[in-house]
Write an enzyme that holds these catalytic residues in place. Structure first.
Site, PDB file in Angstrom:
ATOM      1  N   ALA A   1     -71.381 119.570  25.466  1.00 33.40           N
ATOM      2  CA  ALA A   1     -70.739 120.339  26.533  1.00 33.40           C
ATOM      3  C   ALA A   1     -70.533 121.816  26.238  1.00 33.40           C
ATOM      4  O   ALA A   1     -70.393 122.608  27.164  1.00 33.40           O
ATOM      5  CB  ALA A   1     -69.398 119.692  26.864  1.00 33.40           C
ATOM      6  N   ALA A   2     -70.459 122.214  24.955  1.00 37.56           N
ATOM      7  CA  ALA A   2     -70.096 123.604  24.653  1.00 37.56           C
ATOM      8  C   ALA A   2     -71.262 124.553  24.978  1.00 37.56           C
ATOM      9  O   ALA A   2     -72.414 124.151  24.821  1.00 37.56           O
ATOM     10  CB  ALA A   2     -69.733 123.723  23.181  1.00 37.56           C
TER      11      ALA A   2
ATOM     12  N   GLY B   1     -69.548 125.284  27.742  1.00 33.64           N
ATOM     13  CA  GLY B   1     -68.732 124.637  28.762  1.00 33.64           C
ATOM     14  C   GLY B   1     -68.858 125.162  30.177  1.00 33.64           C
ATOM     15  O   GLY B   1     -68.013 124.857  31.016  1.00 33.64           O
ATOM     16  N   SER B   2     -69.924 125.894  30.473  1.00 31.31           N
ATOM     17  CA  SER B   2     -70.013 126.391  31.851  1.00 31.31           C
ATOM     18  C   SER B   2     -70.219 125.229  32.834  1.00 31.31           C
ATOM     19  O   SER B   2     -69.657 125.229  33.933  1.00 31.31           O
ATOM     20  CB  SER B   2     -71.111 127.437  31.998  1.00 31.31           C
ATOM     21  OG  SER B   2     -72.227 127.064  31.240  1.00 31.31           O
TER      22      SER B   2
ATOM     23  N   ASP C   1     -70.708 113.355  17.320  1.00 29.71           N
ATOM     24  CA  ASP C   1     -72.151 113.409  17.469  1.00 29.71           C
ATOM     25  C   ASP C   1     -72.462 112.535  18.687  1.00 29.71           C
ATOM     26  O   ASP C   1     -72.171 111.330  18.686  1.00 29.71           O
ATOM     27  CB  ASP C   1     -72.800 112.842  16.196  1.00 29.71           C
ATOM     28  CG  ASP C   1     -74.317 112.788  16.298  1.00 29.71           C
ATOM     29  OD1 ASP C   1     -74.852 112.907  17.421  1.00 29.71           O
ATOM     30  OD2 ASP C   1     -74.958 112.617  15.256  1.00 29.71           O
TER      31      ASP C   1
ATOM     32  N   ASP D   1     -76.848 117.228  28.714  1.00 30.41           N
ATOM     33  CA  ASP D   1     -77.486 118.547  28.661  1.00 30.41           C
ATOM     34  C   ASP D   1     -77.774 118.823  27.184  1.00 30.41           C
ATOM     35  O   ASP D   1     -77.036 119.521  26.510  1.00 30.41           O
ATOM     36  CB  ASP D   1     -76.492 119.574  29.239  1.00 30.41           C
ATOM     37  CG  ASP D   1     -77.098 120.956  29.408  1.00 30.41           C
ATOM     38  OD1 ASP D   1     -78.270 121.034  29.779  1.00 30.41           O
ATOM     39  OD2 ASP D   1     -76.390 121.946  29.148  1.00 30.41           O
TER      40      ASP D   1
ATOM     41  N   CYS E   1     -83.179 123.389  28.839  1.00 33.23           N
ATOM     42  CA  CYS E   1     -83.768 124.639  29.323  1.00 33.23           C
ATOM     43  C   CYS E   1     -85.035 124.905  28.533  1.00 33.23           C
ATOM     44  O   CYS E   1     -85.303 126.020  28.132  1.00 33.23           O
ATOM     45  CB  CYS E   1     -82.776 125.786  29.320  1.00 33.23           C
ATOM     46  SG  CYS E   1     -81.992 126.021  27.774  1.00 33.23           S
TER      47      CYS E   1
HETATM   48  C1  SAM Z   1     -77.541 123.409  25.488  1.00 34.08           C
HETATM   49  S1  SAM Z   1     -76.076 123.480  24.684  1.00 34.08           S
HETATM   50  C2  SAM Z   1     -75.025 122.814  25.891  1.00 34.08           C
HETATM   51  C3  SAM Z   1     -74.651 123.781  26.961  1.00 34.08           C
HETATM   52  C4  SAM Z   1     -73.508 123.276  27.791  1.00 34.08           C
HETATM   53  N1  SAM Z   1     -73.821 122.005  28.424  1.00 34.08           N
HETATM   54  C5  SAM Z   1     -73.089 124.279  28.837  1.00 34.08           C
HETATM   55  O1  SAM Z   1     -73.465 124.137  29.985  1.00 34.08           O
HETATM   56  O2  SAM Z   1     -72.355 125.210  28.504  1.00 34.08           O
HETATM   57  C6  SAM Z   1     -76.257 122.188  23.563  1.00 34.08           C
HETATM   58  C7  SAM Z   1     -74.994 121.839  22.826  1.00 34.08           C
HETATM   59  O3  SAM Z   1     -75.257 120.627  22.168  1.00 34.08           O
HETATM   60  C8  SAM Z   1     -74.519 120.619  20.993  1.00 34.08           C
HETATM   61  N2  SAM Z   1     -75.109 119.580  20.154  1.00 34.08           N
HETATM   62  C9  SAM Z   1     -76.155 119.644  19.317  1.00 34.08           C
HETATM   63  N3  SAM Z   1     -76.376 118.436  18.753  1.00 34.08           N
HETATM   64  C10 SAM Z   1     -75.437 117.599  19.250  1.00 34.08           C
HETATM   65  C11 SAM Z   1     -75.105 116.243  19.036  1.00 34.08           C
HETATM   66  N4  SAM Z   1     -75.816 115.492  18.198  1.00 34.08           N
HETATM   67  N5  SAM Z   1     -74.060 115.727  19.686  1.00 34.08           N
HETATM   68  C12 SAM Z   1     -73.317 116.478  20.532  1.00 34.08           C
HETATM   69  N6  SAM Z   1     -73.581 117.770  20.761  1.00 34.08           N
HETATM   70  C13 SAM Z   1     -74.632 118.320  20.140  1.00 34.08           C
HETATM   71  C14 SAM Z   1     -74.607 122.025  20.473  1.00 34.08           C
HETATM   72  O4  SAM Z   1     -73.524 122.291  19.607  1.00 34.08           O
HETATM   73  C15 SAM Z   1     -74.552 122.816  21.771  1.00 34.08           C
HETATM   74  O5  SAM Z   1     -73.237 123.225  22.017  1.00 34.08           O
END
Ligand code: SAM
Length: 762
Positions: free
Chosen positions: A180-181, A183-184, A237, A264, A317
């Protein structure tokens, strides 16, 4: 460290690298584009060969990729407040912009995104250089910066707004946002949950997760701006995010299945090249090959936890089919008919997209091509997997309807590149259909119950322990072991922190979440002071300490409470709850030790039946521009109400006046304090600016960041007063994250010394 662990670590590091997808939403207003050669022969060769771009358009595609991305903004927040900001943007700033000429040229006014509902998203080609060229544009720039800081506007890539729209959220939905981070998209989900502003506690909730502990705090910051009691940030995770238990309506324990899941995933991000120009230099296919496995594992974990009848939206993306269609095809194949791709073609009228593809090849970073798995030499088998290729069985492939996936190409609508697919769950996942072996220590009543889904008619789906899965083996085979499902909170009403040091070492050191009981001694004075209605849900109130005085009281919705209390030791909760009351520094002196907190006022308001003063637009202007105006400064009606009220915390309530269409058309509730002879609003500075703008007052920070500049003559004096007394200075996002310079800090100082009046000693 084992090979898998090393891989996992590397995957994670890759996702956090600058230029990766992480950065895509982070650029500031009008961020400049450095000179960099936007060439990558391998990239061009790969996408030309794959044929994703319609014939004759490849040059346009490449040209668009090289162009800077126009800025897009989304008006955030709940319905009527968002409408008010839109009104302000359209009728003031955009109108003014149309008049501006720079070097003899008219400025291109921002345009709404045709496919985004209610004109709540806009795009503009104005760079920061242009924004600074004229005082009128500078005013607009300041508005954007300030409203972005207070969370009423977000800069968000247009394509990133798509997945939440396809989720079809309803206020009762239980939603999981897996990665989620920052977080938009989470913010969009929360807004959708609260689509009816009159319902303080929607039945549903959003659990927003990210593996990166630091990035979870970005998520907390983002979510806090929406003041919702229905959001919880967790840190796992996603590929092994624990199954959660809840109390079901019939008093049994059941497994939590989500109605909606946003998946996402971390990706190579080649759709973001227009913004993250570093990708030009670094692009090879190896990132995609590397992430494919993780993407599958996360998506599989998602569909396992989806309710039958629920929807999961998968997005990246990246334009690369290895991260897109190949992952979806693998999911569909594993599901043996339990999942279907939904046809979302009519859901976003006006959005241009290309249907998903059914044929693709694989290219290594050296440029070597493989048409199918049989061509892959054995020494490549660890890097290249069969799931990366299209299914070979043509009938199976046709049944998958991969053309229902949507790929957004940059040159079609001047956006970034994106991929999204909507999956609907028709039946339990095949590896969850078997009933688990009965274990000696497990009584039948404590067994996970068959799915109790509010959507669709479920077949029995009893999730198995990770090791028992077969169909899902690849996805979960190397998942770290999560805390055991049987573990329960050691103390009733308490959630976290986990006692174990290992978790603390991994960045999890949050204070506990302690729910109050109905007979907690804190309640009677609060109930009588604010005349709380009998339906006020006391058991949804929590605090963050086991011992000593409670300083702040927070609230979460009933359903989130249910989740927290049932999964205390299984879940790494980073944050939840909206602050509703804070302790006065002078304790009980004013009849009640707890004053109202602005961030929770919209949650609490429906339950408060006293301490309320109805105010007019003019009253709010006075209250937001002066520190401690005398009661007599209010208009007669509010003045009389205030005179009758004892000292202490109050709510200042504004209701739209239909006969005055120029006034704000949304309800406003502000927290305040009735002193001996004066009254004041306790509203954080950014929000003050925001409300003042909604009232048609133009507020500026000056260039030195010394405070608001006020243009309207009639309130000039008051703003001057506000400048000195507020001592405004710019709040950096870091300070915001630490909670500095917010209303609370402000209040403590004011309580001690006051402005025109010493509040605590009067
Ligand atoms: C594309 S970004 C997400 C963007 C977010 N959905 C937004 O709209 O702001 C991908 C995120 O996945 C997280 N990530 C990477 N591997 C992950 C995992 N195994 N489990 C959960 N999060 C993960 C990263 O830390 C990153 O914040």
């Amino acid at each position: 460290m084992g090979k898998r662990s090393r891989l996992r670590k590397k995957e994670h590091q890759n996702n956090s690298k600058p230029g990766g997808r992480d950065n895509r939403d982070n650029a500031g207003w009008g961020a400049g584009y450095a000179d960099i050669i936007k060439e990558n022969k391998l990239f061009e060769a790969y996408y030309q060969e794959l044929g994703l771009v319609p014939e004759g358009e490849f040059d346009q595609f490449m040209a668009a990729m090289r162009e800077p991305l126009p800025a897009t903004i989304r008006i955030t927040g709940y319905k009527s407040h968002a409408k008010e900001i839109l009104h302000c943007l359209k009728n003031k700033y955009f109108k003014e912009i149309q008049e501006v000429e720079i070097d003899g040229q008219k400025i291109e006014a921002p345009q709404p995104l045709s496919w985004y509902p209610d004109e709540l998203a806009w795009h503009t080609n104005m760079s920061r250089k242009i924004l600074r060229k004229s005082p009128l544009l500078e005013k607009f720039h300041q508005f954007l910066v300030s409203e972005t800081e207070s969370g009423n506007i977000s800069r968000q890539e247009a394509v990133s707004m798509i997945p939440p729209l396809l989720m079809k959220i309803e206020p009762h939905h239980k939603i999981l946002d897996m990665c989620a981070a920052p977080g938009s998209k989470t913010a969009q989900l929360i807004e959708m949950l609260h689509s009816d502003m009159d319902v303080p506690f929607p039945e549903g909730f959003v659990i927003a997760n990210d593996v990166d502990n630091k990035r979870c705090y970005l998520l907390v910051h983002q979510a806090k701006r929406l003041n919702s009691p229905c959001i919880m940030v967790v840190n796992h995770d996603a590929s092994c995010i624990p199954r959660l238990q809840i109390d079901t309506e019939d008093g049994q324990k059941g497994t939590l299945f989500y109605d909606r899941i946003l998946c996402d995933v971390p990706c190579s991000g080649d759709g973001t090249m227009r913004k993250n120009i570093d990708v030009w230099k670094k692009w090879t296919t190896s990132n995609s090959l590397h992430l494919h496995g993780l993407q599958i594992r996360i998506a599989v974990r998602g569909v396992e936890q989806l309710a039958v009848g629920g929807r999961m939206v998968y997005s990246t993306c990246s334009l690369n089919p290895i991260e897109d269609e190949a992952v979806i095809a693998t999911l569909l194949e594993k599901s043996e008919g339990a999942l279907e791709l939904a046809d979302a073609s009519v859901d976003l009228p006006g959005l241009k997209w290309m249907p998903g593809i059914t044929k693709w090849k694989l290219m290594t970073k050296e440029g070597q091509w493989y048409k199918d798995w049989s061509e892959v030499p054995v020494n490549r088998h660890t890097q290249i997997r069969p799931t990366m290729f299209p299914p070979t069985d043509t009938e199976k492939l046709a049944n998958m309807k991969l053309e229902r996936c949507m790929r957004i190409l940059p040159h079609h609508q001047n956006t970034g590149g994106f991929f999204v697919a909507v999956l609907v769950k028709k039946a339990p996942m095949p590896w969850n259909r078997r009933f688990p072996k009965l274990r000696k220590e497990q009584s039948s009543s404590s067994l996970p119950q068959p799915e109790d889904s509010p959507v669709g008619t479920p077949l029995p789906e009893t999730p198995l322990e990770d090791g028992e899965r077969d169909g899902g083996k690849e996805a979960g085979e190397d998942s770290p072991k999560e805390p055991e499902a049987g573990d329960q909170a050691k103390e009733p009403n308490v959630c976290g922190p986990p006692p174990n040091k290992k978790m603390k070492r991994h960045g999890f050191k949050e204070d506990p979440f302690v729910f109050l009981t109905e007979d907690d001694p804190v309640f009677p004075p609060i109930e009588s002071f604010y005349d709380l209605s009998p339906d006020f849900p006391k058991i949804n109130v929590l605090t963050r300490t086991h011992e000593g005085k409670k300083r702040h009281l927070y609230m979460v919705s009933k359903e989130l409470r249910n989740v927290m209390l049932n999964n205390s030791e299984r879940m790494k909760v980073i944050n939840t709850g909206v602050k509703v009351w804070s302790r006065n520094s002078d304790g009980e002196e004013f009849g009640c030790a707890f004053r109202l907190a602005q961030e929770g006022i919209y949650t609490l308001f429906p339950y408060i039946r006293s301490r309320m003063i109805t105010v007019s637009v003019e009253d709010i202007k006075i209250l937001l521009t002066q520190e401690n105006p005398y009661l007599s400064k209010l208009e007669e009606d509010a003045h009389q109400q205030a005179k009758k009220m004892g000292m202490g915390s109050i709510v200042l309530k504004y209701r739209p006046d239909k006969s005055n269409p120029d006034g704000p058309q949304c309800p406003i509730e502000l927290c305040g304090w009735r002193g001996k002879t004066s009254i004041r609003a306790f509203v954080p500075r950014n929000e003050r600016f925001h409300y003042l703008r909604m009232l048609g007052v133009e507020v500026f920070r000056d260039k030195q960041g010394q405070g608001p500049r006020e243009e309207e003559k009639e309130v000039k004096e008051e703003v001057k007063e506000g400048e000195t007394e507020n001592g405004n200075k710019d709040v950096s996002p870091k300070q915001e994250l630490r909670g500095e310079n917010r209303g609370d800090e402000h209040l403590k100082g004011d309580e001690r010394e006051g402005g025109g009046e010493n509040l605590t000693s009067t």
